[in-house]
Scaffold this motif. Structure first.
Motif, mmCIF file in Angstrom:
data_model
loop_
_atom_site.group_PDB
_atom_site.id
_atom_site.type_symbol
_atom_site.label_atom_id
_atom_site.label_comp_id
_atom_site.label_asym_id
_atom_site.label_seq_id
_atom_site.Cartn_x
_atom_site.Cartn_y
_atom_site.Cartn_z
ATOM 1 N N UNK A 32 0.831 -1.194 0.000
ATOM 2 C CA UNK A 32 0.000 0.000 0.000
ATOM 3 C C UNK A 32 0.867 1.245 0.000
ATOM 4 N N UNK A 34 0.862 5.563 0.865
ATOM 5 C CA UNK A 34 0.212 6.637 1.621
ATOM 6 C C UNK A 34 0.710 7.990 1.148
ATOM 7 N N UNK A 49 -4.645 6.701 2.049
ATOM 8 C CA UNK A 49 -3.957 5.429 1.854
ATOM 9 C C UNK A 49 -4.642 4.681 0.717
ATOM 10 N N UNK A 51 -4.462 0.828 -1.410
ATOM 11 C CA UNK A 51 -3.890 -0.514 -1.423
ATOM 12 C C UNK A 51 -3.476 -0.915 -2.840
ATOM 13 N N UNK A 97 4.574 -7.150 8.606
ATOM 14 C CA UNK A 97 3.877 -6.561 9.739
ATOM 15 C C UNK A 97 4.786 -5.704 10.611
ATOM 16 N N UNK A 98 5.716 -4.988 9.998
ATOM 17 C CA UNK A 98 6.579 -4.114 10.789
ATOM 18 C C UNK A 98 6.097 -2.679 10.808
ATOM 19 N N UNK A 99 5.206 -2.311 9.912
ATOM 20 C CA UNK A 99 4.753 -0.933 9.844
ATOM 21 C C UNK A 99 5.761 0.013 9.223
ATOM 22 N N UNK A 100 6.820 -0.550 8.641
ATOM 23 C CA UNK A 100 7.868 0.318 8.092
ATOM 24 C C UNK A 100 7.380 1.053 6.855
ATOM 25 N N UNK A 101 7.558 2.370 6.839
ATOM 26 C CA UNK A 101 7.238 3.205 5.691
ATOM 27 C C UNK A 101 8.525 3.759 5.099
#
Lengths: 113, 115
Positions: A32, A34, A49, A51, A97-101
């Motif tokens: 995804x 953002x 956001x 996807x 699932x780390x949330x890293x952007x």
């Protein structure tokens, strides 16, 4: 290596016109994408956001498209206003699932009255 | 009722000193992050914690040490400051890590200047 490119030159447009900002990426398959807005001296603020399986997303005067074939996202602001003047950042994230952007360097938009 | 707050807003210090930046979020989020924004405006992830557990640790010199006393706080301690550490440091939080909907809320930033 992963790379995100936004137009580093400022975008100047007249009030009322549509602003279109571009975000291109390479060597990456984001789950995804953002878009954030950043005003001088402040932290980024989340806008939208989208996807990987969505082509388009809208929110009020904002529209985002996501083309995973072209590896590109376009961010549109319709009926632009001087208050829309800011730097706009795109950010990509994988499906992990780390949330890293990973952020682009941003494009500064200047809307003239 | 600030959502993500950082202190101090400005930090000017000499090379070689040790300094800390504090971050607090009152959103009830599980995950917190530290980012560095350099003079070219690139915003780069440094660390993230989920419920006090370190989950992202980018290639950051070990002079930088994050500490999370509880899930509402994430502090950043920097030892032996160098000129290249001058930047704006942003703290951020998000509700959950393991979801696709990962909107992040950023603090106002701490501008660190190393002389």
């Amino acid at each position: 290596s992963q790379k995100i490119e936004q137009n580093s030159e400022a975008l100047n447009i007249q009030e009322g016109k549509t602003a279109t900002l571009t975000c291109n990426y390479t060597n990456y398959s984001p789950a995804y994408l953002q878009w954030y807005r950043q005003d001088p001296g402040r932290g980024p603020v989340f806008l939208l956001l989208i996807r990987e399986n969505e082509k388009e997303k809208r929110k009020e005067r904002l529209k985002v498209t996501f083309d995973t074939t072209l590896k590109q996202s376009l961010f549109h602001i319709t009926a632009s206003q001087p208050a829309d003047s800011a730097t706009y950042l795109c950010a990509l994230s994988g499906s992990g699932n780390t949330g890293k952007l990973i952020f682009g360097q941003g494009t500064t938009l200047q809307v003239k009255p | 009722d600030t959502a993500v707050s950082q202190t101090p807003k400005y930090l000017v210090t000499q090379m070689g000193n040790d300094k800390s930046i504090k971050c607090e979020q009152n959103l009830g989020h599980d995950t917190m992050y530290w980012y560095k924004q350099d003079s070219k405006k690139f915003l780069k992830i440094m660390f993230s914690y989920n419920n006090k557990e370190l989950i992202i640790n980018e290639t950051v010199p070990n002079r930088f040490s994050p500490k999370s006393p509880d899930k509402a706080h994430l502090n950043l301690h920097i030892n032996s400051l160098e000129l290249g550490d001058s930047a704006v440091y942003f703290c951020a939080s998000s509700q959950e890590v393991a979801t696709a909907y990962n909107e992040q809320f950023f603090g106002p930033g701490t501008r660190l200047t190393v002389l």
